[in-house]
Design a protein around this motif. Structure first.
Motif, PDB file in Angstrom:
ATOM      1  N   LEU A 161       0.841  -1.202   0.000  1.00  7.32           N
ATOM      2  CA  LEU A 161       0.000   0.000   0.000  1.00  7.32           C
ATOM      3  C   LEU A 161       0.873   1.248   0.000  1.00  7.32           C
ATOM      4  CD1 LEU A 161      -2.538  -1.190   2.704  1.00  7.32           C
ATOM      5  CD2 LEU A 161      -3.024  -0.885   0.279  1.00  7.32           C
ATOM      6  N   GLY A 162       2.047   1.129   0.630  1.00  6.82           N
ATOM      7  CA  GLY A 162       2.984   2.251   0.698  1.00  6.82           C
ATOM      8  C   GLY A 162       3.373   2.742  -0.692  1.00  6.82           C
ATOM      9  N   ASN A 163       3.603   1.813  -1.618  1.00  4.91           N
ATOM     10  CA  ASN A 163       4.048   2.208  -2.957  1.00  4.91           C
ATOM     11  C   ASN A 163       2.909   2.698  -3.834  1.00  4.91           C
ATOM     12  OD1 ASN A 163       5.647  -0.001  -1.775  1.00  4.91           O
ATOM     13  ND2 ASN A 163       6.984   0.425  -3.501  1.00  4.91           N
ATOM     14  N   ILE A 164       1.781   1.987  -3.758  1.00  7.86           N
ATOM     15  CA  ILE A 164       0.731   2.244  -4.746  1.00  7.86           C
ATOM     16  C   ILE A 164      -0.299   3.247  -4.228  1.00  7.86           C
ATOM     17  CG2 ILE A 164      -1.024   1.138  -6.208  1.00  7.86           C
ATOM     18  CD1 ILE A 164       0.741  -1.413  -5.978  1.00  7.86           C
ATOM     19  N   TRP A 165      -0.534   3.222  -2.937  1.00  8.89           N
ATOM     20  CA  TRP A 165      -1.512   4.143  -2.358  1.00  8.89           C
ATOM     21  C   TRP A 165      -0.822   5.405  -1.823  1.00  8.89           C
ATOM     22  CZ3 TRP A 165      -2.868   4.102   3.335  1.00  8.89           C
ATOM     23  CH2 TRP A 165      -3.897   5.007   3.631  1.00  8.89           C
ATOM     24  N   LYS A 166       0.206   5.174  -0.961  1.00 12.62           N
ATOM     25  CA  LYS A 166       0.758   6.314  -0.240  1.00 12.62           C
ATOM     26  C   LYS A 166       1.752   7.144  -1.063  1.00 12.62           C
ATOM     27  CE  LYS A 166       1.982   7.221   4.530  1.00 12.62           C
ATOM     28  NZ  LYS A 166       2.539   6.642   5.765  1.00 12.62           N
ATOM     29  N   PHE A 167       2.678   6.468  -1.755  1.00  9.84           N
ATOM     30  CA  PHE A 167       3.703   7.225  -2.472  1.00  9.84           C
ATOM     31  C   PHE A 167       3.102   8.213  -3.475  1.00  9.84           C
ATOM     32  CE2 PHE A 167       6.509   7.698  -6.168  1.00  9.84           C
ATOM     33  CZ  PHE A 167       7.551   8.384  -5.574  1.00  9.84           C
ATOM     34  N   PRO A 168       2.164   7.755  -4.337  1.00 12.08           N
ATOM     35  CA  PRO A 168       1.612   8.733  -5.287  1.00 12.08           C
ATOM     36  C   PRO A 168       0.914   9.911  -4.592  1.00 12.08           C
ATOM     37  CG  PRO A 168       1.104   6.517  -5.999  1.00 12.08           C
ATOM     38  CD  PRO A 168       1.673   6.406  -4.619  1.00 12.08           C
ATOM     39  N   LEU A 202       4.283  -8.851   7.527  1.00 16.30           N
ATOM     40  CA  LEU A 202       4.022  -8.188   8.802  1.00 16.30           C
ATOM     41  C   LEU A 202       3.653  -9.196   9.881  1.00 16.30           C
ATOM     42  CD1 LEU A 202       2.007  -5.100   7.545  1.00 16.30           C
ATOM     43  CD2 LEU A 202       3.996  -4.948   9.029  1.00 16.30           C
ATOM     44  N   SER A 203       3.098 -10.337   9.457  1.00 14.79           N
ATOM     45  CA  SER A 203       2.677 -11.308  10.473  1.00 14.79           C
ATOM     46  C   SER A 203       3.787 -12.305  10.814  1.00 14.79           C
ATOM     47  CB  SER A 203       1.438 -12.068   9.997  1.00 14.79           C
ATOM     48  OG  SER A 203       1.783 -12.922   8.937  1.00 14.79           O
ATOM     49  N   GLU A 204       4.697 -12.536   9.867  1.00 15.05           N
ATOM     50  CA  GLU A 204       5.720 -13.574  10.089  1.00 15.05           C
ATOM     51  C   GLU A 204       6.599 -13.319  11.332  1.00 15.05           C
ATOM     52  OE1 GLU A 204       6.021 -16.523   8.770  1.00 15.05           O
ATOM     53  OE2 GLU A 204       7.940 -17.014   9.690  1.00 15.05           O
ATOM     54  N   PRO A 205       7.024 -12.074  11.611  1.00 12.82           N
ATOM     55  CA  PRO A 205       7.844 -11.883  12.817  1.00 12.82           C
ATOM     56  C   PRO A 205       7.116 -12.336  14.090  1.00 12.82           C
ATOM     57  CG  PRO A 205       7.898  -9.906  11.457  1.00 12.82           C
ATOM     58  CD  PRO A 205       6.885 -10.816  10.844  1.00 12.82           C
ATOM     59  N   THR A 206       5.815 -12.019  14.199  1.00 11.94           N
ATOM     60  CA  THR A 206       5.070 -12.423  15.396  1.00 11.94           C
ATOM     61  C   THR A 206       4.960 -13.946  15.482  1.00 11.94           C
ATOM     62  OG1 THR A 206       3.749 -10.430  15.222  1.00 11.94           O
ATOM     63  CG2 THR A 206       2.876 -12.140  16.621  1.00 11.94           C
ATOM     64  N   ILE A 207       4.681 -14.578  14.343  1.00 14.42           N
ATOM     65  CA  ILE A 207       4.535 -16.039  14.355  1.00 14.42           C
ATOM     66  C   ILE A 207       5.860 -16.686  14.760  1.00 14.42           C
ATOM     67  CG2 ILE A 207       3.899 -18.075  12.965  1.00 14.42           C
ATOM     68  CD1 ILE A 207       1.651 -15.958  13.199  1.00 14.42           C
ATOM     69  N   ALA A 208       6.969 -16.215  14.159  1.00 14.07           N
ATOM     70  CA  ALA A 208       8.279 -16.794  14.479  1.00 14.07           C
ATOM     71  C   ALA A 208       8.609 -16.537  15.949  1.00 14.07           C
ATOM     72  CB  ALA A 208       9.353 -16.192  13.579  1.00 14.07           C
ATOM     73  N   ALA A 262      12.360  -1.674  10.544  1.00 19.79           N
ATOM     74  CA  ALA A 262      12.033  -1.548  11.972  1.00 19.79           C
ATOM     75  C   ALA A 262      10.697  -2.173  12.348  1.00 19.79           C
ATOM     76  CB  ALA A 262      12.075  -0.074  12.405  1.00 19.79           C
ATOM     77  N   SER A 263      10.273  -3.188  11.639  1.00 21.42           N
ATOM     78  CA  SER A 263       9.053  -3.886  12.032  1.00 21.42           C
ATOM     79  C   SER A 263       9.247  -5.398  12.004  1.00 21.42           C
ATOM     80  CB  SER A 263       7.868  -3.507  11.150  1.00 21.42           C
ATOM     81  OG  SER A 263       8.245  -2.701  10.092  1.00 21.42           O
ATOM     82  N   GLY A 264      10.475  -5.817  12.005  1.00 26.17           N
ATOM     83  CA  GLY A 264      10.759  -7.253  12.120  1.00 26.17           C
ATOM     84  C   GLY A 264      10.725  -8.014  10.804  1.00 26.17           C
ATOM     85  N   ALA A 265      10.053  -7.440   9.774  1.00 26.29           N
ATOM     86  CA  ALA A 265       9.844  -8.203   8.541  1.00 26.29           C
ATOM     87  C   ALA A 265      11.163  -8.558   7.849  1.00 26.29           C
ATOM     88  CB  ALA A 265       8.951  -7.403   7.594  1.00 26.29           C
ATOM     89  N   MET A 266      12.013  -7.556   7.646  1.00 25.93           N
ATOM     90  CA  MET A 266      13.253  -7.827   6.910  1.00 25.93           C
ATOM     91  C   MET A 266      14.208  -8.690   7.742  1.00 25.93           C
ATOM     92  SD  MET A 266      12.846  -6.834   3.925  1.00 25.93           S
ATOM     93  CE  MET A 266      11.958  -5.700   2.866  1.00 25.93           C
ATOM     94  N   LEU A 292      -3.476  -3.851  -6.352  1.00 25.48           N
ATOM     95  CA  LEU A 292      -3.295  -3.248  -5.030  1.00 25.48           C
ATOM     96  C   LEU A 292      -3.510  -4.293  -3.929  1.00 25.48           C
ATOM     97  CD1 LEU A 292      -2.779  -0.548  -3.610  1.00 25.48           C
ATOM     98  CD2 LEU A 292      -5.231  -0.150  -3.559  1.00 25.48           C
ATOM     99  N   ALA A 293      -4.507  -5.163  -4.122  1.00 28.37           N
ATOM    100  CA  ALA A 293      -4.785  -6.191  -3.111  1.00 28.37           C
ATOM    101  C   ALA A 293      -3.630  -7.190  -3.018  1.00 28.37           C
ATOM    102  CB  ALA A 293      -6.091  -6.905  -3.445  1.00 28.37           C
ATOM    103  N   ILE A 294      -3.069  -7.576  -4.155  1.00 30.90           N
ATOM    104  CA  ILE A 294      -1.938  -8.528  -4.120  1.00 30.90           C
ATOM    105  C   ILE A 294      -0.747  -7.886  -3.416  1.00 30.90           C
ATOM    106  CG2 ILE A 294      -0.239  -9.791  -5.501  1.00 30.90           C
ATOM    107  CD1 ILE A 294      -2.311 -10.151  -7.659  1.00 30.90           C
ATOM    108  N   ALA A 295      -0.462  -6.625  -3.787  1.00 34.25           N
ATOM    109  CA  ALA A 295       0.673  -5.936  -3.176  1.00 34.25           C
ATOM    110  C   ALA A 295       0.485  -5.859  -1.667  1.00 34.25           C
ATOM    111  CB  ALA A 295       0.810  -4.539  -3.761  1.00 34.25           C
ATOM    112  N   ALA A 296      -0.748  -5.574  -1.232  1.00 34.30           N
ATOM    113  CA  ALA A 296      -1.015  -5.457   0.202  1.00 34.30           C
ATOM    114  C   ALA A 296      -0.901  -6.816   0.891  1.00 34.30           C
ATOM    115  CB  ALA A 296      -2.406  -4.872   0.422  1.00 34.30           C
ATOM    116  N   LEU A 297      -1.351  -7.859   0.213  1.00 37.52           N
ATOM    117  CA  LEU A 297      -1.319  -9.194   0.826  1.00 37.52           C
ATOM    118  C   LEU A 297       0.116  -9.680   1.057  1.00 37.52           C
ATOM    119  CD1 LEU A 297      -3.286 -11.329   1.779  1.00 37.52           C
ATOM    120  CD2 LEU A 297      -3.121 -12.423  -0.453  1.00 37.52           C
ATOM    121  N   THR A 298       0.991  -9.467   0.060  1.00 37.75           N
ATOM    122  CA  THR A 298       2.374  -9.933   0.245  1.00 37.75           C
ATOM    123  C   THR A 298       3.069  -9.129   1.356  1.00 37.75           C
ATOM    124  OG1 THR A 298       3.109  -8.507  -1.557  1.00 37.75           O
ATOM    125  CG2 THR A 298       2.669 -10.791  -2.126  1.00 37.75           C
ATOM    126  N   SER A 299       2.637  -7.893   1.572  1.00 37.58           N
ATOM    127  CA  SER A 299       3.204  -7.115   2.683  1.00 37.58           C
ATOM    128  C   SER A 299       2.608  -7.578   4.009  1.00 37.58           C
ATOM    129  CB  SER A 299       2.918  -5.626   2.509  1.00 37.58           C
ATOM    130  OG  SER A 299       3.530  -5.150   1.342  1.00 37.58           O
TER     131      SER A 299
END
Ligand code: PFF
Length: 466
Positions: free
Chosen positions: A41-48, A343-349, A250-254, A332-339
């Motif tokens: 969403l950052g690239n397609i919604w927010k950046f523009p 976002l959830s993987e750090p919590t699960i791990a 700074a959100s654990g994802a990377m 937009l939905a695909i881009a948001a889903l992969t993000s």
């Protein structure tokens, strides 16, 4: 397995499969996953829309500088910490701190990163739900004949309907956690393998369409002609904040994605490719969107409504608008889903490694809590819209807390940890930058320029500076 036993296994040089964790099947898979996380969403919604609000080209230039000076060094650092520590963010930092003989309190940076990702996902899933709702609406011709007022009313009606928002937000969470629950190879890799190419193809098709509008040159000029008179100090801060958000820092994802990176891959080169792909997508999204805005005589500086209010007007007027609009919101939905997945993987791990519970249990536990928390965001657009904390709705408060406070603070802590608590040789070895002069420059930037840059933004955010 406890944090300490993970640390011990790593110190003993055990492979990550010996610790029961997954690994990406290749460097390419890591690239796809990390790019999937960054592009959202950052690239397609927010950046523009922030580019539109901040006057175009000069803002883009400042944003690129922020990516270079703060984003890329921090991205490399996070991937490196993950791969060296081979654990969730808290466990990975604990392992590295222990090896370096540094304080064990550094691990709290990892805990905060996990919490940041978790909180972001609680509202990100709601906004991603808007894209899911708009895709069928666009394809079925609901945008035909919209003008500024009726388009605003359509969007307002969606926001005013808590059940609709809950329904789509829940769908996003179910899809995200369903994929994540299947694990790194079976869930993440298998879904990313078709979602990411799909995303790129859709984006290219949309840019291709935009070139036929006759207003492509205008959009190029808007995005790339730098007029510094339109730039304010505030714009610089927006650009810096966005650099964090768009690169998923700074959100654990990377960090957690780095922890699944096979040994032997150059972190420097791969991170650079991820940052380039992310920036490329943001610019291409601008080139897909602005020609439509200009061709239909609409306002580029419309703010957050650019995608959900302004664009539908364009889709309702132009040839093949139903098809193009449908494809746009699917993208937009695909881009948001992969993000959202990242976002959830750090919590699960974190849950499964720290508390030694199965992955499925961790998914269920975080799913229920996330869902409950997401209700706060949903209600802040309707029933609770009057209820504010420090003048902000629940959604605005969470967004502010994570993006403006937790991300800069976590990012600052992470560069300080790497630049000042770890040894230079450890970092050089881990990053795989073989060129001594290049590493020297990188080290200098990481120790001084990056933290100073973050500090300036952070203090400004708190209103203490500038
Ligand atoms: N980078 C994503 C975007 O631009 O939409 C948002 C995001 C994903 C932020 C993952 C943080 C994160 F950990």
């Amino acid at each position: 397995m406890s944090q300490d036993s993970i640390a011990a296994a790593n110190v003993a040089g055990a492979s990550s499969s010996a610790t029961g964790r997954g690994l990406w099947s290749s460097r390419w898979m890591f690239f796809l996953a990390a790019t999937g996380s960054a592009v959202g969403l950052g690239n397609i919604w927010k950046f523009p829309y922030i580019t539109g609000e901040n006057g175009g080209g000069a803002f883009v230039l400042v944003y690129l500088a922020c990516i270079l000076v703060i984003g890329i060094p921090l991205l490399m650092t996070e991937v490196m910490i993950g791969r060296r520590g081979r654990a969730n963010p808290e466990g990975a930092i604990a392992t590295l701190a222990k090896r370096a003989g540094a304080s064990r309190h550094w691990r709290k940076l990892g805990t905060m990163a996990v919490l940041t990702g978790f909180l972001i996902l609680s509202f990100y899933s709601v906004v991603a739900g808007w894209a899911l709702a708009y895709a069928p609406a666009a394809a079925m011709g609901s945008f035909a004949g919209l003008d500024g007022e009726s388009s605003g009313a359509l969007f307002g009606a969606m926001l005013g309907d808590p059940w609709k928002l809950i329904g789509y937000g829940t769908l996003v969470l179910l899809l995200t956690l369903g994929i994540v629950g299947l694990g790194v190879r079976e869930g993440l890799e298998r879904s990313l393998r078709f979602m990411m190419p799909g995303l790129f193809v859709l984006l290219l098709v949309l840019v291709g369409y935009a070139t036929t509008t006759g207003h492509f040159g205008e959009a190029v000029h808007f995005l790339f002609a730098a007029d510094f008179s339109k730039l304010s100090a505030q714009s610089v801060l927006v650009a810096l904040g966005h650099a964090f958000f768009t690169l998923s820092l700074a959100s654990g994802a990377m960090m957690v994605y780095g922890s699944y990176l096979p040994a032997g891959t150059s972190i420097a080169r791969t991170s650079l490719m991820v940052a380039l792909a992310d920036t490329g997508v943001a610019l291409l999204a601008g080139l897909a969107i602005f020609p439509l805005v200009f061709a239909n005589g609409l306002e580029p500086g419309a703010g957050p409504g650019l995608i959900f209010v302004t664009l539908p007007i364009a889709f309702g007027q132009m040839p093949f608008g139903q098809l193009v609009g449908g494809l746009f919101f699917i993208m937009l939905a695909i881009a948001a889903l992969t993000s959202a997945i990242s976002l959830s993987e750090p919590t699960i791990a974190w849950l499964s490694e720290k508390f030694a519970i199965g992955r499925l249990k961790a998914v269920l536990l975080s799913g229920i809590t996330l869902w409950l928390l997401s209700l706060g965001t949903v209600l802040s657009f309707n029933l609770w819209s009057e209820f504010t904390l420090f003048g902000k709705t629940f959604f605005d408060s969470l967004d502010y807390l994570t993006t403006n406070l937790m991300m800069p603070l976590g990012g600052l802590g992470t560069v300080l940890f790497t630049g000042w608590a770890l040894s230079r040789t450890t970092v050089q070895e881990a990053l795989g930058i073989n060129h001594p002069q290049l590493f020297k420059l990188w080290w200098l930037v990481l120790r001084w320029l990056t933290p100073l840059g973050i500090l300036v933004v952070f203090l400004h955010t708190l209103g203490l500076f500038g």
